[in-house]
Design a protein around this motif. Sequence first.
Motif, PDB file in Angstrom:
ATOM      1  N   MET A 122      -7.171  38.556  40.977  1.00 28.44           N
ATOM      2  CA  MET A 122      -6.992  39.296  42.210  1.00 28.44           C
ATOM      3  C   MET A 122      -7.518  40.728  42.077  1.00 28.44           C
ATOM      4  SD  MET A 122      -5.286  38.700  45.071  1.00 28.44           S
ATOM      5  CE  MET A 122      -4.171  39.293  46.215  1.00 28.44           C
ATOM      6  N   LEU A 123      -7.186  41.350  40.940  1.00 29.34           N
ATOM      7  CA  LEU A 123      -7.629  42.713  40.693  1.00 29.34           C
ATOM      8  C   LEU A 123      -9.153  42.781  40.615  1.00 29.34           C
ATOM      9  CD1 LEU A 123      -6.885  45.653  40.079  1.00 29.34           C
ATOM     10  CD2 LEU A 123      -6.716  45.016  37.674  1.00 29.34           C
ATOM     11  N   ARG A 124      -9.760  41.805  39.940  1.00 28.49           N
ATOM     12  CA  ARG A 124     -11.222  41.778  39.834  1.00 28.49           C
ATOM     13  C   ARG A 124     -11.875  41.625  41.205  1.00 28.49           C
ATOM     14  NH1 ARG A 124     -12.290  38.056  34.511  1.00 28.49           N
ATOM     15  NH2 ARG A 124     -11.414  39.558  33.047  1.00 28.49           N
ATOM     16  N   GLY A 177     -10.683  42.593  44.068  1.00 31.19           N
ATOM     17  CA  GLY A 177     -10.528  43.862  44.786  1.00 31.19           C
ATOM     18  C   GLY A 177     -11.519  44.907  44.294  1.00 31.19           C
ATOM     19  N   LEU A 178     -11.696  45.002  42.961  1.00 34.32           N
ATOM     20  CA  LEU A 178     -12.653  45.949  42.393  1.00 34.32           C
ATOM     21  C   LEU A 178     -14.087  45.612  42.792  1.00 34.32           C
ATOM     22  CD1 LEU A 178     -11.161  46.474  38.812  1.00 34.32           C
ATOM     23  CD2 LEU A 178     -11.130  48.066  40.740  1.00 34.32           C
ATOM     24  N   LYS A 179     -14.383  44.306  42.834  1.00 35.91           N
ATOM     25  CA  LYS A 179     -15.735  43.888  43.236  1.00 35.91           C
ATOM     26  C   LYS A 179     -15.984  44.247  44.703  1.00 35.91           C
ATOM     27  CE  LYS A 179     -18.954  40.099  43.270  1.00 35.91           C
ATOM     28  NZ  LYS A 179     -19.239  38.723  42.902  1.00 35.91           N
TER      29      LYS A 179
END
Length: 115
Positions: free
Chosen positions: A1-3, A5-7
């Motif tokens: 999920m974090l990846r 969002g960062l992408k």
Amino acid sequence: MLRAGLKALGNVRDDVVKRQTNVIEGLLGIQPKSDAVPGRGFPSLDSFGIRKFEDVFDQRVATALQRLGMPTPQEVQALRDEVRELREQLDRIGGADRSVRTAAKTPASPSRRRR
């Protein structure tokens, strides 16, 4: 999920950079890069009101300078004219004064020199 969002944030940032680059290049009159998507450049900046923006900016700068006590272009020109006139008067006065000083500084005739 974090990846994910960062992408997504990275993609948005890249898109913003591309758009800002296109606007700046358009303002400077630089042709868009060949890898740009056709139709995404800014062929006519007048449609965005750039001329109006420039006029508003010029007015704001002039108002700010006036508040700071800066002279207007007309006042500066009047001062230039006055300085030119004063220099001409000094040249006239100085020309007559120089001839009197030059006559006073000429060396004495050879017969009056000390031996």
